[in-house]
Structures are given as structure tokens and as C-alpha cells.
Design a protein around this motif. Structure first.
Motif, PDB file in Angstrom:
ATOM      1  N   TYR A 231       0.800  -1.142   0.003  1.00 23.43           N
ATOM      2  CA  TYR A 231      -0.241   0.065  -0.016  1.00 23.43           C
ATOM      3  C   TYR A 231       0.667   1.195  -0.097  1.00 23.43           C
ATOM      4  N   GLY A 233       3.610   1.437  -1.329  1.00 22.68           N
ATOM      5  CA  GLY A 233       4.376   1.505  -2.613  1.00 22.68           C
ATOM      6  C   GLY A 233       5.865   0.786  -2.549  1.00 22.68           C
ATOM      7  N   GLN A 237       5.347  -4.621  -6.809  1.00 24.43           N
ATOM      8  CA  GLN A 237       4.763  -3.686  -7.802  1.00 24.43           C
ATOM      9  C   GLN A 237       3.881  -4.249  -8.816  1.00 24.43           C
ATOM     10  N   ARG A 248      -4.053   0.849  -3.041  1.00 23.18           N
ATOM     11  CA  ARG A 248      -3.521   1.904  -3.397  1.00 23.18           C
ATOM     12  C   ARG A 248      -3.924   2.816  -4.913  1.00 23.18           C
ATOM     13  N   GLY A 249      -3.493   3.775  -5.274  1.00 21.72           N
ATOM     14  CA  GLY A 249      -3.753   4.275  -6.664  1.00 21.72           C
ATOM     15  C   GLY A 249      -5.218   4.553  -6.856  1.00 21.72           C
TER      16      GLY A 249
ATOM     17  N   LYS B 239       0.202  13.152  -1.794  1.00 20.31           N
ATOM     18  CA  LYS B 239      -0.922  12.030  -2.166  1.00 20.31           C
ATOM     19  C   LYS B 239      -2.223  12.924  -2.566  1.00 20.31           C
ATOM     20  N   ASP B 385       2.024   8.111  -8.999  1.00 14.27           N
ATOM     21  CA  ASP B 385       1.044   7.390  -9.618  1.00 14.27           C
ATOM     22  C   ASP B 385       0.616   8.261 -10.904  1.00 14.27           C
ATOM     23  N   LYS B 389       2.941   5.665 -13.282  1.00 13.12           N
ATOM     24  CA  LYS B 389       2.498   4.238 -12.770  1.00 13.12           C
ATOM     25  C   LYS B 389       1.537   3.709 -13.472  1.00 13.12           C
ATOM     26  N   ILE B 390       0.529   4.500 -13.707  1.00 13.31           N
ATOM     27  CA  ILE B 390      -0.420   4.151 -14.825  1.00 13.31           C
ATOM     28  C   ILE B 390       0.132   3.949 -16.118  1.00 13.31           C
ATOM     29  N   GLN B 408       8.067  -4.394 -13.443  1.00 11.65           N
ATOM     30  CA  GLN B 408       8.510  -2.881 -12.834  1.00 11.65           C
ATOM     31  C   GLN B 408       9.139  -2.756 -11.753  1.00 11.65           C
ATOM     32  N   LYS B 409      10.134  -1.776 -11.751  1.00 12.76           N
ATOM     33  CA  LYS B 409      10.892  -1.515 -10.467  1.00 12.76           C
ATOM     34  C   LYS B 409      10.722  -0.034 -10.327  1.00 12.76           C
ATOM     35  N   VAL B 410       9.756   0.011  -9.167  1.00 11.92           N
ATOM     36  CA  VAL B 410       9.206   1.231  -9.129  1.00 11.92           C
ATOM     37  C   VAL B 410      10.242   2.094  -7.614  1.00 11.92           C
TER      38      VAL B 410
END
Lengths: 294, 541
Positions: A231, A233, A237, A248-249, B239, B385, B389-390, B408-410
Motif C-alpha cells: 500500500y 508502494g 509492484q 492504493r492508486g 497524495k 501515480d 505508474k498508470i 516494474q521497478k518502482v
């Protein structure tokens, strides 16, 4: 005759099913949660068969559709089936939960028994180190570890495992301290057995009850921690299906217009954690009622 | 019913604003404390010369002056500039367009009371254009045409160019060009990284890291009658849910970066006519950057397959509902005369009308290149985000359609940039090209070889690429420049696929209707001096 009389007086041996029925009668919540856990395990193992859709498939024509017959729990902002993602998410949750709980508790078991057995300076220093680890709340400790190692499934497992070690070591040590001076341990020592053999063969099997209870309760905690990290992040992932990640998101962004995006993964986390905690409690009562106060 | 009426009223209001492009002129009111949300944790430093983020511009710009700026009354026009510190109209070039002379306002003072003269302007631009060793200047490459900055007297600044360039004035109007005090720079070139001292409409008062920054009206501001506001506070909130709640609860009056359409709709539904929406195309685009030093992404066939797999036309339709992206385009801001038309775009890989044919071609290219489809490749992304990320998840799904697997490596912004700039530990990464002034010949320098422009993180080195850019940049005839821009664009996106354009952003701002005098622009870096904005308490009644 004499033999026959002895057999008749001996306590009746129960079959496995009888034991299960007895436990279900005495611990209905525990039994119910065990059934729930078994269903979760089945769903996680056979997700490919159970899930109606591929959890990664994006159906853009069906973005944020409410629950219906095609999408039992609705779709998220990318048109992915929430039901299928929850099913695949149980795999992520149980994988991380079981591995972290088992490894953390087992390392704690070995270290805790060793510390109790060796005593003296080793025990003193080791317990102070455990105190340092235990001074941090679980989530803070896990956050610190993830920020060092980075995110991803295996790093999350490491981050969750490490805080479990001192928790288990401390509980197991207290049980093992009582065993240390029991004559059979003295006898083993007098027979010239190595420390490793005494710890692993003679002491560890006698602290299995608290160990098993800890493992069970750790699974629930690990699922919650994984969800929390995801949540924030810092866990697994996208596009991996994971319950915390689903919260989340989009779940935050569309909570008012599409509440199902947040409600169902939240419910999955709640039920899973609840089930493992209840099962752990039932197991504790069954194996060692004395531990109820711990 | 009341809610429906309010929503309808707001939608009508929004529609009017979008169609007419301006609200009915009102008389500004003085006073008030304006609070706005900055969607970030805080500025990485206060030094705008080295930074490239709105997290500096939004909170810090009101404390500084610039030599020129985009007209705050008409920020949508990429060629409408007005003087800020200079007086009169924006000067025209003399000496065949190679000399620009600026006269400064008299009596301008920094907030500590010291006078601002041409020496300060020269020290500022020398630092930006010819940065001393150890000083980072993010936009140094914008000023390749500048020969020198001279100060014949205390109120005159003269820029001498090596060659005439239509890009010079737009580059000079960049909102990052805060005018600093020469005295402070003489003592320490990095003083401005941790301190704020400008001559802008507001005087800096307090900064609480991670929480807020606040300032008060500058009583000695050189633009008489401005600013209207007494006090400003920038609240840092990363956020989106917090930003939305701040607007809904009237704890903040604006967020200038933008919201996705769904959030806009929720806010309008909740606030009715107390919300004002302004929208425009955005001079910002997300890129997919392959690492040219990593196998198999050093192979042009693999890169072509990657771009062929992406359904940009469909993505524009679907992603625009949930993310701040919309317009399909090439390397040039889509509304500009130098931008490719739809027909021109469709000639390039990844922009074709037949998606299935494109993907079949992509699979064939992967097979021809011997791509290992069992392997999982690393896709580096930024932990933001919207829209990173989307778009990242969408790209991974697009590539999955041709059999490629990406993990994915965020990462948070700091480590994300460290990966791009230093370690290079990625196969493909998200990247962005966000610029302030719409100035395509300069904006497209992003795609130059990595050794020429280190902001190109693909690690490509290709002299033909650099030659095509140079050819386009030096072309003075707009029609010919457009043709040369096409050649450069085709080389980047089709022939070599050095980088891939995903979708251009769409800027949708929502602010409380009591906040007046602010107009949306194609960049979230523009229009942030806040000297011409005001509050109308009557709008809340």
C-alpha cells in the motif's frame, strides 16, 4: 484375562477424524478459520483454474464497472477483473506470509533455544541485541529494511522475516530455559553429545508447541505487513496482483465513484488476517493452554 | 436534486470557460491569504537554476523576479512574452537579430533592502549560461546562441548572440531564471540552494520541510498596484487524496499541477459552482527510454518491436479517463506549427491505424532478432501515480501482447534519477520531457545523443542524430524548419527508435471559484508568480 482387563482400562485412542470433530466442537471459530485457510490455500494453488479471467488482462471497454455476472467483484480503473486479482493476490499473500513466518520463526527457534542453552554472556548479549530489534514496531522495522534493500517480492520477504526472528526467539527462549536444567539434558551433556545435537535433537522438539503457535500468528501478521508495504508502494509492484497494492492508486482515487475497487481487497486482507489469528488462538489453546497469557 | 443542479451549473460554467477561453473581466480585490497545494514532498533545493521540477517553481517562484515572463493574462500563447524586470515591450533584436538590449525598472530592491541592478542580472545569466565549475545549470543548453552578457550601465543589460535565433527570447522567459543577488553569489555560488532572497511580489517568511512555505506581500514591489494578496502559503501534499480533501474542505484554494478527469468530475460534483475547471494540452510527455548499452535493447529491431506494440490511439481514448495523459503526438508539442499531423504520425512505427498488423510485425522483428522471450526484463519507473505508474502498467501490458515480460521497478524520485543518470540498471525506463515555454527547437534537444545532452538517459551516441538536430535548429525559415523537424523526428521515433513517445499530457486544473485572475497554460511551470491573482470572498456565498 488379565491382559484383556488392562486393554479395557486403557484410554481410548481417537482417530484423526474424531480429533478433528472434537476440535471443531470445542473450538468452532478455530475450525471455521482452518476451513477458510484451506480454501485460501486451494485458491492460491489453483488460481489459474479458479480465476475466471487473467488478472493482468486490461479490458479498457470495461473500466470501473461495478459487480455483475461477468465481473463478480467489478473491475478496476484499467478494466482488470477484481475477483481474479483477489484470487491471484491470495497467492502473493500466502507465499510471502508462509515463507516469512516459517523462516523467521525457525531462525528464532534455533537462536532462542541456543541462547537459553548456552546462557551466560552469550545469552546476555544476544538478548540485548534482541531487545534492540524488538524496540522497533514491526512496520517501522520492515520499512527500514525495505528502504535499504529496495522493493520487490523477495526483499519484502526479507523485510518481514527479520523482525519475526527476535519475537520468536524471545518466546522460545523462555520455554527452553525451563528445559535446560531438566535431567535428560544433563544426561545428554554427560554422554558427551555436542551442543548442536543437544539443542537440535533434545531441546528443539520440546518447544515445538510455542513455535507452531508463533508460526501461525506470524502468517497473519506477515500478510498484513505485506499489504501495508505494498500500500505504501514499497512492497510488490504492479502489475503483480497483491491485495495491498490493489488498495492504493485507483482505490484511493475512485473511492467515491467506484468503492468496490477498495472494498473487496480490503475485505480479503481482513478475512485472511482474522482467519490466521483465530486459527493461531485455537492452536494455542489446543497445544498449550498455559501460553494463553503470552 | 440540489446536487444535480450544482453539478449542471458547474459543468455549464466549465464549458463556458473552455469555449470562450476566459472568464468575464472582474475588478480585482485586495487582501486575503491564499493557500494552495503543491503535490510534492517539498523542493529538492531552492535553486531554480539547477532544478527542473514544479516542486521548486510552485512554492518559490512568487519570491523572485525574472527578466521576462509569459504574459500572465495570456499564458496559453507560446509567443506572448512581457517584461518583468525590464521596462516597456520585449526588445527586438538589432544587429541582424544578434543584439538584445534590456532596460531595467529603476529602484528595484531585493527583499533585504539592497538594490537590484544590471550587475545582478548579469551575474544571474552568467551563472545559467556559463556556469562556474561545480555549479549545475539545468538549462545551459538552451543558450548555445549567447556570446556574452554585458552591462553598459546599472540599468541596462545587453545580450550578444553568436547567431540570430528565434529560440532566444522564449529561452530567456523561462520561469526558472530567478534573478539572484550578485553579492550573495560572489560569496557562495551555492548560497541559493538553501536560502531564498529575491525581489518578487512576495517576501519569504517561513519554510517547514514537508509541511508548508509561507510568504507575505512585498510592499516595495516594482510593479505598482501588485500583488493583490496579503499572504500566500504553499502546503506540500504528495497524495492526491489529501489534495482533493484540501480543496473540498476549503483548506486550500488551488492545486496548479493538474488532476485526472475522474478526480475533476468528483470535485465538480462535490463543489458545484464553487469549483472552476480550466483545461489545456500540456507541454509534457512521457517517454519509454530503452537502454542502448544493454542487450538486446542495443538492437534496433527490438526497439522497433517495442514501439510497434504500443496502441497509442487506443491508449489516448482509455487512459485519458483515468490519467493526466491524452494526446497522441511525436516529439513536438502537438499544438505547435512544428508538430506532425495525424497523417504524418501514421507513417511512423507505432502510430499506424492497424494495430494487429503492427503487433504481427513486432513479433516478427523479435523473432528475427532472436529475442529471449522467457526472460523477464526490468522496467524502471518513478514512484508517482499520475501519470507514471498508470502509463508504466499500461506499457508493460502492451509489450505483454507481443510476448515480452517486464518487471516494474518502482523507485522514489531520488533513486529513480540515480538509476537513470548513474547506475543505468534498467532495460527500459520511463522518462519525461516537460518544458515550460513551448519552444520545440529547444525542447527537442532532449533526444540528442547522451554525450551531447546528458538528460537523454538512453545512452545513445549517434552523430547522424545530432546532425539532424543541428540542421533543424539553425534553419531560420519556418517551413523548411518544419521539414527538417520531421526528418529529425522520424530518425528518433521510427528509423532508430532511440526513444519512444507514449502520450502527451492533458492539464486539467480545478480551483475554488473564489480564486481569480489565474489562467491555465500549457505548462505547470508557468503563471506561478501569483502577483496578478486575487481572492473574491463573495464567490463562496
Amino acid at each position: 484375562m488379565n491382559t484383556a482387563t488392562t486393554t479395557a482400562d486403557a484410554p481410548k485412542q481417537r482417530t484423526f477424524m474424531q480429533k478433528v470433530r472434537r476440535m471443531a466442537r470445542r473450538q468452532p471459530l478455530g475450525a471455521g478459520s482452518a476451513v477458510f485457510i484451506l480454501i485460501m490455500l486451494f485458491v492460491a494453488l489453483f488460481a489459474e483454474v479458479v480465476a475466471p479471467q487473467d488478472p493482468l488482462d486490461m479490458n479498457f471497454a470495461d473500466q470501473l464497472i461495478g459487480p455483475n455476472l461477468t465481473y463478480l467483484l467489478g473491475t478496476d480503473e484499467l478494466g482488470r477483473d477484481i475477483f481474479s486479482r483477489i484470487i491471484y493476490g491470495s497467492r502473493t499473500a500466502l507465499q510471502i506470509g508462509f515463507i516469512s513466518a516459517f523462516v523467521g520463526a525457525t531462525l528464532g527457534l534455533v537462536l532462542g533455544v541456543t541462547s537459553a542453552y548456552l546462557g551466560g554472556w552469550f545469552d546476555l548479549i544476544f538478548q540485548r541485541i534482541m531487545d534492540v530489534f524488538m524496540a522497533f514496531p514491526l512496520i517501522i522495522m520492515a520499512l527500514a529494511i525495505v528502504s535499504v534493500f529496495g522493493s520487490g517480492t523477495w526483499n519484502v520477504i526479507i523485510a518481514i522475516t527479520i523482525p519475526f526472528i527476535p519475537k520468536c526467539a524471545r518466546v522460545v527462549r523462555s520455554s527452553a530455559l525451563a528445559l535446560r536444567d531438566i535431567p535428560y539434558v544433563d544426561a545428554a551433556r554427560a554422554s558427551g553429545f555436542s551442543h548442536t545435537r543437544i539443542v537440535l535433537v533434545h531441546m528443539v522438539p520440546n518447544v515445538m508447541a510455542p513455535y507452531l503457535i508463533m508460526v501461525t500468528s506470524f502468517v497473519g501478521q506477515a500478510i498484513l505487513l505485506e499489504a501495508s508495504l505494498s500500500y505504501l508502494g514499497l512492497g510488490v509492484q504492479e502489475p503483480t496482483a497483491a491485495w495491498g497494492l490493489m488498495l492504493r492508486g485507483g482505490a484511493e482515487q475512485f473511492f467515491e465513484s467506484a468503492p468496490w475497487v477498495a472494498i473487496f481487497p480490503g475485505l480479503a486482507i481482513t478475512l485472511a488476517v482474522f482467519a490466521f489469528n483465530l486459527f493461531g488462538d485455537a492452536l494455542r489453546d489446543a497445544l498449550d493452554p498455559k501460553l494463553r497469557s503470552m | 436534486m440540489q446536487g444535480i443542479r450544482a453539478y449542471a451549473a458547474a459543468v455549464v460554467g466549465v464549458g463556458m470557460m473552455l469555449t470562450t477561453g476566459a472568464a468575464i473581466a472582474e475588478t480585482p480585490k485586495y487582501g486575503g491569504h491564499f493557500t494552495y497545494v503543491v503535490p510534492a514532498k517539498g523542493p529538492p533545493s531552492f535553486d531554480a537554476h539547477r532544478e527542473t521540477t514544479y516542486a521548486v517553481i510552485h512554492p518559490v517562484r512568487p519570491y523572485y523576479s525574472t527578466l521576462l515572463r509569459v504574459n500572465p493574462q495570456n499564458p496559453a500563447d507560446p509567443a506572448d512574452f512581457v517584461c518583468d524586470l525590464c521596462v516597456g515591450d520585449v526588445p527586438k533584436g538589432t544587429n541582424d537579430g544578434k543584439t538584445f538590449t534590456f532596460k531595467l525598472h529603476e529602484g528595484v530592491k531585493f527583499h533585504d533592502g539592497t538594490p537590484l541592478t544590471s550587475a545582478d542580472v548579469k551575474a544571474t545569466f552568467d551563472r545559467i549560461i556559463f556556469p562556474p565549475k561545480g555549479v549545475s545549470s539545468a538549462r545551459k543548453s538552451f543558450y548555445k546562441m549567447v556570446e556574452s552578457v554585458d552591462t553598459p550601465d546599472a540599468s541596462t543589460v545587453v545580450f550578444q548572440l553568436k547567431y540570430a535565433s528565434t529560440s532566444f527570447i522564449p529561452a530567456l522567459a523561462a520561469p526558472y531564471n530567478f534573478v539572484y543577488s550578485k553579492a550573495k553569489l560572489d560569496v557562495d555560488q551555492r548560497w541559493y540552494e538553501k536560502n531564498i532572497l529575491g525581489s518578487g511580489p512576495f517576501v519569504f517568511k517561513e519554510y517547514q520541510p514537508g509541511a508548508f512555505m509561507t510568504g507575505e506581500k512585498n510592499p516595495d514591489y516594482y510593479l505598482k498596484g501588485l500583488p493583490y494578496l496579503d499572504k500566500i502559503t504553499a502546503i506540500f501534499a504528495n497524495k492526491e487524496s489529501i489534495q482533493v480533501q484540501a480543496l473540498r474542505g476549503n483548506r486550500a484554494s488551488a492545486q496548479f499541477r493538474g488532476f485526472p478527469p475522474k478526480t475533476r468530475d468528483d470535485l465538480v460534483r462535490a463543489l458545484g459552482d464553487k469549483a472552476t475547471v480550466q483545461e489545456t494540452d500540456w507541454n509534457c510527455v512521457l517517454l519509454a527510454t530503452p537502454n542502448h548499452t544493454r542487450k538486446p535493447f542495443d538492437d534496433v529491431r527490438v526497439r522497433r518491436a517495442l514501439t510497434l506494440a504500443v496502441d497509442r490511439w487506443g491508449g489516448s481514448q482509455y487512459l485519458s479517463k483515468i490519467a493526466i495523459v491524452k494526446t497522441v503526438g511525436g516529439i513536438v508539442y502537438p499544438n505547435h506549427s512544428l508538430a506532425a499531423t495525424k497523417e504524418e504520425l501514421q507513417q511512423m512505427d507505432g502510430y499506424g491505424a492497424d494495430l494487429e498488423a503492427s503487433r504481427a510485425k513486432a513479433r516478427a522483428l523479435l523473432e528475427e532478432a532472436g529475442m529471449d522471450l522467457s526472460k523477464t526484463y526490468i522496467f524502471n519507473n518513478r514512484g508517482v501515480d499520475q501519470p507514471y505508474k498508470i502509463v508504466g502498467v499500461w506499457l508493460i501490458d502492451q509489450w505483454r501482447q507481443i510476448g515480452l515480460k517486464f518487471e516494474q521497478k518502482v523507485q522514489p524520485t531520488g533513486p529513480f534519477y540515480a538509476t537513470l543518470r548513474e547506475s543505468g540498471d534498467f532495460d527500459v525506463s520511463i522518462d519525461f520531457n516537460c518544458q515550460s515555454i513551448v519552444n520545440p527547437p529547444i525542447d527537442t534537444s532532449k533526444y540528442l545523443s547522451s554525450d551531447v545532452n546528458p538528460a537523454n538517459y538512453s545512452r545513445v551516441v549517434d552523430r547522424k542524430l545530432d546532425g539532424l538536430y543541428e540542421d533543424m535548429l539553425l534553419e531560420a525559415d519556418p517551413a523548411k524548419q518544419r521539414v527538417k523537424m520531421r526528418a529529425y523526428e522520424k530518425y528518433v521515433l521510427h528509423d532508430q527508435v532511440t526513444q519512444m513517445i507514449t502520450l502527451w499530457w492533458r492539464r486539467t486544473t480545478v480551483h475554488r471559484s473564489h480564486f481569480k485572475g489565474w489562467k491555465v497554460s500549457p505548462s505547470h511551470y508557468l503563471g506561478q508568480a501569483l502577483d496578478t491573482v486575487w481572492l473574491d470572498p463573495d464567490a463562496d456565498k
